[in-house]
Design an enzyme around this catalytic site. Sequence first.
Site, PDB file in Angstrom:
ATOM      1  N   LYS A  66      19.900 -30.391 -33.441  1.00 48.62           N
ATOM      2  CA  LYS A  66      18.386 -28.941 -32.713  1.00 48.62           C
ATOM      3  C   LYS A  66      18.611 -29.606 -31.384  1.00 48.62           C
ATOM      4  CE  LYS A  66      14.213 -27.711 -31.725  1.00 48.62           C
ATOM      5  NZ  LYS A  66      12.848 -28.532 -32.634  1.00 48.62           N
ATOM      6  N   GLU A 105       5.856 -25.671 -31.530  1.00 44.05           N
ATOM      7  CA  GLU A 105       7.527 -26.640 -30.555  1.00 44.05           C
ATOM      8  C   GLU A 105       7.897 -27.882 -31.409  1.00 44.05           C
ATOM      9  OE1 GLU A 105       8.678 -27.098 -28.127  1.00 44.05           O
ATOM     10  OE2 GLU A 105       7.780 -25.453 -26.699  1.00 44.05           O
ATOM     11  N   GLY A 124       4.304 -31.669 -35.158  1.00 44.47           N
ATOM     12  CA  GLY A 124       3.361 -32.122 -36.631  1.00 44.47           C
ATOM     13  C   GLY A 124       4.399 -33.471 -36.559  1.00 44.47           C
TER      14      GLY A 124
HETATM   15  C1  LIG Z   1       3.522 -23.782 -41.759  1.00 50.78           C
HETATM   16  C2  LIG Z   1       3.720 -25.424 -41.221  1.00 50.78           C
HETATM   17  C3  LIG Z   1       4.854 -25.467 -40.639  1.00 50.78           C
HETATM   18  C4  LIG Z   1       5.767 -26.658 -40.195  1.00 50.78           C
HETATM   19  N1  LIG Z   1       6.888 -26.867 -39.045  1.00 50.78           N
HETATM   20  C5  LIG Z   1       6.899 -28.006 -38.798  1.00 50.78           C
HETATM   21  C6  LIG Z   1       8.562 -28.439 -38.108  1.00 50.78           C
HETATM   22  O1  LIG Z   1       8.985 -27.621 -37.791  1.00 50.78           O
HETATM   23  N2  LIG Z   1       8.102 -29.237 -37.478  1.00 50.78           N
HETATM   24  C7  LIG Z   1       7.038 -30.639 -37.969  1.00 50.78           C
HETATM   25  O2  LIG Z   1       7.250 -31.620 -37.230  1.00 50.78           O
HETATM   26  N3  LIG Z   1       6.114 -30.480 -37.845  1.00 50.78           N
HETATM   27  C8  LIG Z   1       6.170 -29.369 -38.941  1.00 50.78           C
HETATM   28  N4  LIG Z   1       4.521 -28.985 -39.699  1.00 50.78           N
HETATM   29  C9  LIG Z   1       4.628 -30.265 -39.678  1.00 50.78           C
HETATM   30  C10 LIG Z   1       4.937 -31.529 -41.113  1.00 50.78           C
HETATM   31  O3  LIG Z   1       4.890 -30.155 -42.449  1.00 50.78           O
HETATM   32  C11 LIG Z   1       3.923 -32.369 -41.567  1.00 50.78           C
HETATM   33  O4  LIG Z   1       3.067 -32.845 -40.672  1.00 50.78           O
HETATM   34  C12 LIG Z   1       4.228 -32.643 -42.696  1.00 50.78           C
HETATM   35  O5  LIG Z   1       4.729 -32.223 -43.607  1.00 50.78           O
HETATM   36  C13 LIG Z   1       3.851 -33.952 -42.608  1.00 50.78           C
HETATM   37  O6  LIG Z   1       2.528 -33.848 -44.379  1.00 50.78           O
HETATM   38  P1  LIG Z   1       2.258 -34.468 -44.765  1.00 50.78           P
HETATM   39  O7  LIG Z   1       3.178 -35.567 -45.263  1.00 50.78           O
HETATM   40  O8  LIG Z   1       0.747 -34.983 -43.665  1.00 50.78           O
HETATM   41  O9  LIG Z   1       1.180 -33.976 -46.023  1.00 50.78           O
HETATM   42  P2  LIG Z   1       1.854 -33.725 -47.775  1.00 50.78           P
HETATM   43  O10 LIG Z   1       3.291 -33.029 -47.172  1.00 50.78           O
HETATM   44  O11 LIG Z   1       0.952 -32.308 -48.029  1.00 50.78           O
HETATM   45  O12 LIG Z   1       2.023 -34.820 -48.290  1.00 50.78           O
HETATM   46  C14 LIG Z   1       0.457 -34.381 -49.096  1.00 50.78           C
HETATM   47  C15 LIG Z   1       0.938 -35.560 -49.979  1.00 50.78           C
HETATM   48  O13 LIG Z   1      -0.705 -36.553 -50.132  1.00 50.78           O
HETATM   49  C16 LIG Z   1      -0.425 -37.023 -51.771  1.00 50.78           C
HETATM   50  N5  LIG Z   1      -1.825 -36.482 -52.788  1.00 50.78           N
HETATM   51  C17 LIG Z   1      -2.497 -35.698 -52.426  1.00 50.78           C
HETATM   52  N6  LIG Z   1      -4.021 -35.900 -53.014  1.00 50.78           N
HETATM   53  C18 LIG Z   1      -3.661 -37.206 -53.774  1.00 50.78           C
HETATM   54  C19 LIG Z   1      -4.112 -37.571 -54.673  1.00 50.78           C
HETATM   55  N7  LIG Z   1      -5.221 -37.181 -54.881  1.00 50.78           N
HETATM   56  N8  LIG Z   1      -3.323 -38.485 -55.432  1.00 50.78           N
HETATM   57  C20 LIG Z   1      -2.456 -39.243 -55.066  1.00 50.78           C
HETATM   58  N9  LIG Z   1      -1.619 -38.021 -54.053  1.00 50.78           N
HETATM   59  C21 LIG Z   1      -2.424 -37.611 -53.181  1.00 50.78           C
HETATM   60  C22 LIG Z   1       0.639 -35.062 -52.513  1.00 50.78           C
HETATM   61  O14 LIG Z   1       1.066 -36.155 -53.911  1.00 50.78           O
HETATM   62  C23 LIG Z   1       1.832 -35.681 -51.438  1.00 50.78           C
HETATM   63  O15 LIG Z   1       2.298 -36.602 -51.391  1.00 50.78           O
HETATM   64  C24 LIG Z   1       4.599 -27.500 -40.206  1.00 50.78           C
HETATM   65  C25 LIG Z   1       3.313 -27.098 -40.971  1.00 50.78           C
HETATM   66  C26 LIG Z   1       2.923 -26.500 -41.130  1.00 50.78           C
HETATM   67  C27 LIG Z   1       2.181 -26.219 -42.508  1.00 50.78           C
END
Ligand SMILES: Cc1cc2nc3c(=O)[nH]c(=O)nc-3n(C[C@H](O)[C@H](O)[C@H](O)COP(=O)(O)OP(=O)(O)OC[C@H]3O[C@@H](n4cnc5c(N)ncnc54)[C@H](O)[C@@H]3O)c2cc1C
Length: 553
Positions: free
Chosen positions: A89, A354, A357
């Site tokens: 990218k 941008e 996340g």
């Molecule tokens: C529509 C959209 C588009 C995006 N596009 C981009 C992008 O292009 N570029 C970018 O940098 N960021 C992007 N993001 C942000 C990015 O997706 C997130 O920052 C990234 O995926 C991190 O997610 P996370 O690990 O915080 O949460 P999640 O992926 O939701 O993971 C949560 C984890 O917690 C665990 N969990 C939940 N409850 C429990 C429980 N009770 N016990 C044990 N485990 C549990 C789940 O099993 C999972 O493993 C986007 C977000 C959205 C919503």
Amino acid sequence: MAKRKDLLAMKPKKIAVIGGGSSGWMAAAYLNAALNRNGKTVAEISLVESPDVPRIGVGEATVPSINHILSVIGISEGDFLKRVDGTFKQAIKYVSWLENDGSAYYHPFNRFRGSPIDRSGLNWLMSDRSVPFAHTVSAQPALCDANLSPQMAGPWDFGPPLTYAYHMNALQFADLLRDTSTARGVRHYVDHVTDIEMADNGDIAAVITRDGLRLDADLFIDCTGFAALLIEKKLGVDWVDCSQWLLCDRAVTLHVPYDHHYPGYVRPYTTATALDAGWVWEIPLQSKRSLGYVHSSAFISDEQAEAELRRFEGKHADTLDARIVPFKVGHRAKSWVRNCIAIGLSGGFIEPLESTGLYLSDLATVMLAEHFPYGDDFEPLAFRFNRIMANRFYEILDFINLHYCLSRRHDTEFWREIQKPERVTDRLQAKLAYWRMKPPSPTDFQDQFFPGMPNTALPSGGFAGDHRSPKDAGGIFGVDSHEAILYGMDFLREECSQWYGEDRPPTQIAEIIASRLKLAPQKLPPHDMWLQRAVGMPVYKSASAPSGNAGRQ
Ligand SMILES: Cc1cc2nc3c(=O)[nH]c(=O)nc-3n(C[C@H](O)[C@H](O)[C@H](O)COP(=O)(O)OP(=O)(O)OC[C@H]3O[C@@H](n4cnc5c(N)ncnc54)[C@H](O)[C@@H]3O)c2cc1C
């Protein structure tokens, strides 16, 4: 107070990461690599992820800071690209943001500076704007137009390197980090956390899982996504809602596999095309294109959004499955409270325009390694951590807000609403007023306080008297990024007519960029060819051009 030498001699701290999405595995892998060095274990890291709650599965476009994370963890570019369906990218291309007419501009990662006092922004403002601004200061927009790779097939001999980030499959990225971390000693539990046990002093003592595991730790990292199991459900830390300034709250996503439809090339950039009630991302991977219509549920229903996305992509999208991903824009009032640190979506989220996340997760992880509490006194470290996270959040919020508020689109209710003054943050209004007096220059970004900006308290908390520092010199989006968006959105058009008259000289492209572009076709292979040769991307048969944005070069 214990000396640092003594602290390092103390027994390892136990870290429990709860959640195994991109942010959880990034935190586990990075902290393990950054803290446990030279045969010494400073942190014993465990990660528990639920078999019932899937990862969010989006987060496929990155910014160049990902290279730091990968190099500290020790994952080579080749391995990374092979494991995550990855592509390069070099920029984001914005289509139909200024007017609903298909016109486009780029926000490239690379920028050429001709002299120590860079006048390229000013020179462009004084010209007739016959060449888009980004094309005059960077070779990348033209390289992107030609779908060229930012890497050569052989050793590099094409002048200064081209800065780039990656597109990737988010689920495969988390898997790669999981495999790397567990091979190096991070303990992994697949189990659902059902309870959280508190210590007498108000810290978290342990998490309890459905299968009866009791995982105690000194530090708990809440990476449970929007569920925010520890920081919100247990510690009750508030979510600061920012939906007043960014209206989008959902995405409808589609994947277009190349064996279903291959447009004939792999773009080396992300495309963000404005639609009726938001915008659609197009992220090219090695096996498919990923699309997501980020929209506001106040202006369009899920069904209408899905239909609009399918129309945008073309007939061949009719048979593909779509998925709705709800989200919220805001941040935790404090990301680090007592012995709990929220990283990833549990800590905050700004819509994905941008690709910030993963950047915010990566920033929080790097800062945690730098502010690692070797001793028992977490408070001053947490205070600094929370301030930097809050400052960076608001900087990004303003920057994303900027993309919307300069639009001249009036064709739908959404676009009319988003330009209203109450939809533009006070800080951004002050910045724009200032830049109407004096175009942006590098020092503006060493001190993000602008005349007229109210010195309002931030709910980031901390010690008495805490309010947003005017300084955030380490921000992600400096003058280069602001000029790309401001001038891409035709900022200061009327002012320039008054200042410099209507009869202005033609826009010039810097000679060094023009000569680089002449050589580029000999030096840089097409992006798909590079991927086929270097990391084994399959060769696909080209379909006829689709009717959506995929068909436009
Ligand atoms: C529509 C959209 C588009 C995006 N596009 C981009 C992008 O292009 N570029 C970018 O940098 N960021 C992007 N993001 C942000 C990015 O997706 C997130 O920052 C990234 O995926 C991190 O997610 P996370 O690990 O915080 O949460 P999640 O992926 O939701 O993971 C949560 C984890 O917690 C665990 N969990 C939940 N409850 C429990 C429980 N009770 N016990 C044990 N485990 C549990 C789940 O099993 C999972 O493993 C986007 C977000 C959205 C919503």
